[in-house]
Structures are given as structure tokens and as C-alpha cells.
Scaffold this motif. Sequence first.
Motif, PDB file in Angstrom:
ATOM      1  N   UNK A 202      -4.956 -12.278   5.340  1.00 13.58           N
ATOM      2  CA  UNK A 202      -6.392 -12.067   5.521  1.00 13.58           C
ATOM      3  C   UNK A 202      -6.704 -10.604   5.810  1.00 13.58           C
ATOM      4  N   UNK A 203      -5.669  -9.801   5.998  1.00 15.20           N
ATOM      5  CA  UNK A 203      -5.875  -8.397   6.322  1.00 15.20           C
ATOM      6  C   UNK A 203      -4.821  -7.528   5.670  1.00 15.20           C
ATOM      7  N   UNK A 204      -4.897  -6.241   5.933  1.00 13.39           N
ATOM      8  CA  UNK A 204      -3.983  -5.270   5.332  1.00 13.39           C
ATOM      9  C   UNK A 204      -3.181  -4.559   6.413  1.00 13.39           C
ATOM     10  N   UNK A 205      -2.050  -4.012   5.997  1.00 14.97           N
ATOM     11  CA  UNK A 205      -1.172  -3.271   6.902  1.00 14.97           C
ATOM     12  C   UNK A 205      -0.878  -1.918   6.285  1.00 14.97           C
ATOM     13  N   UNK A 212       1.788   1.757  12.686  1.00 19.64           N
ATOM     14  CA  UNK A 212       1.413   0.676  11.776  1.00 19.64           C
ATOM     15  C   UNK A 212       0.050   0.174  12.214  1.00 19.64           C
ATOM     16  N   UNK A 213      -0.908   0.168  11.280  1.00 15.23           N
ATOM     17  CA  UNK A 213      -2.262  -0.277  11.580  1.00 15.23           C
ATOM     18  C   UNK A 213      -2.537  -1.575  10.842  1.00 15.23           C
ATOM     19  N   UNK A 214      -2.859  -2.607  11.594  1.00 18.20           N
ATOM     20  CA  UNK A 214      -3.183  -3.919  11.044  1.00 18.20           C
ATOM     21  C   UNK A 214      -4.707  -4.054  11.059  1.00 18.20           C
ATOM     22  N   UNK A 224      -3.930 -13.209   9.343  1.00 21.27           N
ATOM     23  CA  UNK A 224      -2.558 -13.225   8.834  1.00 21.27           C
ATOM     24  C   UNK A 224      -2.252 -11.896   8.155  1.00 21.27           C
ATOM     25  N   UNK A 225      -1.130 -11.296   8.539  1.00 23.03           N
ATOM     26  CA  UNK A 225      -0.665 -10.038   7.940  1.00 23.03           C
ATOM     27  C   UNK A 225       0.738 -10.253   7.397  1.00 23.03           C
ATOM     28  N   UNK A 392       0.489  -2.716   1.709  1.00 18.01           N
ATOM     29  CA  UNK A 392       0.075  -1.401   1.253  1.00 18.01           C
ATOM     30  C   UNK A 392       0.625  -0.296   2.114  1.00 18.01           C
ATOM     31  N   UNK A 393       1.974  -0.265   2.361  1.00 20.41           N
ATOM     32  CA  UNK A 393       2.504   0.777   3.225  1.00 20.41           C
ATOM     33  C   UNK A 393       2.254   2.150   2.644  1.00 20.41           C
TER      34      UNK A 393
END
Length: 482
Positions: A202-205, A212-214, A224-225, A392-393
Motif C-alpha cells: 500500500x506504500x513505497x520504500x 529508509x523512508x516508508x 503494507x511495505x 523503489x530503492x
Amino acid sequence: MRTPAPRGRRAVLVAVATTVTALPLAAVLTVASAAPPAPPLGACSGPDCPGTWPPAHNGDFPGRDATVNVFTGGDYTVNGRAAEAEGRIVALGNLTVDKNGGGAYNMGVVGVGSRVVPPNGSDFVITGGDVDVRTGNTVLIGGIDSRGPAFGNLRHAGSVTGAVNIDPTGESIQDPNAAAPYRSVLTRIEEVSGCVGRATATGTVAVTSSEATFTGDGTSAKQVFNVTQDLASPSGGQIGLVFAGIPAGATVVVNMLGDSPVVNTYTGTGLAGDQTTEMRSKLMYNFPTATSAQILGSAQFQGSVLAGNPGGTTTIAQPGMNGRVYLAGSLVHTGTGGYEIHSYPFDGDLPDCAVTPSPSPTSSTPSPSPTSPAPTSPSPTSPATTSPTSPAPTSPTSPTSSAPTSSAPTSPSAGATTSSAGPAPTGLHPTEEPTGHPGGGGQLPSTGAGNAPVVFGVAGVGLLGLGGLAVLAARRRRGRHG
């Protein structure tokens, strides 16, 4: 104090669970409604649960918790300078304590932790194999506060060798069926870890060399990541963990996907106002398929851990692990100082694998060729192999991490102490208690330091007041943390 669920509701849940497990294997798994873990896992259980869980401290016991805090489907190994594990502990395999240089390993009750301990007279430590405490090491089970003792049993299916000290009136009980009531817990951990690992992000990392930004979607009750790289710097060092776009009260799942994932962080103090402290009871790190998972760093790490591979090994080397540890495989508890596992509940709502039965024909007249195959959608609605929409690191090629790479704590509160030396089962969504065993009736980054005496640091922590010092006077006569 938490109010137990009404008996009528429990009966309904038991009926539902029985029906679900009886469905055919061809049924379709779907990720759907919320599924909070139930006893013996997850939230605190029993009549004496605290209304508020305090930060790590060395004061009186604020409550009792019958829930399992640490579960391993395989072996439980203690080495390095690991010092303590709080709450009820279940290992289906062997328990081996072989610390570097020897010393004490406290179980059930710790000197500095939540200080929420299992009910008196219950099983504090349960093993399905042998207990092997190597020469120079000692296992201590039980403890005391200013009001009296916390005592419980070591129940073991195999043999016990080496020094095991159990506070009266706890006992060492040889029971070939010690682990039998907990076998179904292993199955449920495998199933639920796998299910949660297939949940759609449901989100990006975004992972950089230092952080690390969630970023959540801002609305979902279950955030959910899905992470396909290590949460570490390019050189493997520590990084910070930051969460954004998380609605108040949402459950947060970090799926660490891959064979050998690593989390190496300095984030987490356990103090009020710390972001991960506020998220702790609904924050879960899930390792669904890992054969080798590592949680490393210099923090009071906040959140629970779920690992679904029965052939895997999870290594925990954080000064403080503050949350449930539920592993289908084995655990290695290690570290360079008095590293500890503290008892804190998980009461979040995990993505649920509900089972939907295959459609049955509408006509009783046999048809040589059904117009619709039995399961019309044979694959899970939450795809197991969907590429995470999140990771999307953006890790740069230059390893200029600003995060500390030392194992020493970097958080402002340095109340290091040494201290003295937990929580019952049927599955992550089980609905009945096991039978056969008695039921449960600031950054303090390193609370054990080799063979040092008991020393309490108060600067910057505000946890060890006069009440805490009074407990020190009442502490049992034998030393803690070899």
C-alpha cells in the motif's frame, strides 16, 4: 487492565476456525479482512494485563502476561554476550546457552524490560528438545520485585545439562509432551507469515545510504511495505528508519522479501515521543521465506518479528528487541553486550488469509463436463509474486552513510544497567488454549555488560527513580548477567 473476550465470542471463533481448517485444500486463499493474532500469540492475555505498557525499566512488575513472547519452531541458541529474554518462551527444538566467556542468561524475568512477566506457577520456559547450558554459563528463571517473587517452571521434553537456577517455587519438569500443545502454533506461523508476505503493498520504500523512508497511502488501516533489499547502508552499516503517511492506529507490516534479508538500524529508543515507540504494538517485520534473516544495530528496536520458513534461522543482535518474536525456524540471540529481548505485545490487524470453499455445482444432475471449473480463480487474490510497488530503492553508489556503524548505542539516553533475569498457544489466529500445561493464571541499550555489577544510569532516561532503587535492594541475592 484488558478485559478478556466474552465466552460466547470465543465459542463462535472456535467454530469458525474449526470450519476453516476442515475446508478442502483446493480452496482459494484470499487476503481480506483484519486478523489480529489471538492467544497464545499477539496481545497480552490473562486477568492482570497492564493498562499501559511502560518503557524499559527496573521497577515493580506492572502486570502479568500469559501470551508467548518468544516462539521458535526450531532451536534457540544463545551466544556472544546476549543477556536476557523476557516473558513466556517456547522452543520446539533445543535450547543451548554458550555465551562468549560464559555468564548468566535470564529467562522469563529480566532486570530491565517491560517487567510484565508470566503468571506465577505457569511454565516460563518450554522446550521440545534438550536444554544444554555449557560450562561457565547459567540459566536463571524467575525474579523478584519489591512486592514479591515471579516464579515459574522450566518444562522440557529432553534432558537438562549444566547450571539452571529456578526461583522457588518454580520447578524443572521433564515432560516428553512438553511441546505438543504448541505444534499447531508452528503451522499457523508458517501460514500467516506466507499470507502476509503475499499482501499487496500500500506504500513505497526509498532506501538511501543513510535512511529508509516508508511512505504509506495515508488512509489504509493496514499499511503494507514490500522490501526487496537490505535495510542497511551500501557497506552493510546502520541506517535510520522513518515512517510517513501512516494513519493513527494503523497496522504496519514490513515484508522483508528474499533469502537473506538484513535490517541494520539505530532507530528506536522505547521512550515516549519516539515514532517507532508509538507504532510498536502494531508494527510487524515479516520474513516469509528467509533462510537467514538478521536484525542488527544499536537500538532499542521497536516492533515484532514474524518468520515463516521452518528451515530458516533468524539472528537478533540488538541491545533491545521490544516486541514479540515468532519464528517457524530457529533463533540465534547474540550481541557484543548485554543484549536483550523484552516482552511487549502485538495487537495489530494483519492481512488475513481467509479460506473460500470451491464453488459447488448448482444442479444435482451429473454433467459430463462442468461449465465452470471448481475454483474459478485458483490463484490467491493477493498475488504471491507481484513485484512490490513500493521498494523503489534509491540507494546511491557512494556509501556515505551518516549512520553509526558501531554496535554501541547512539541514542541520547544511556541508562545502561546490568540486571536480573515470560508469556501460552494454538496459532496466529487460534481460538482455543492448549491443553495439558498449566496456563498463565528510553533507551536502555545494554542492560547487561559482561560480569559487571549492577549499575543503574539515570542520565537522560528518567526511568530509574527511587522506586527502581528500592527494587535493587530487594533484588535476589545471586548475581545477574554473568
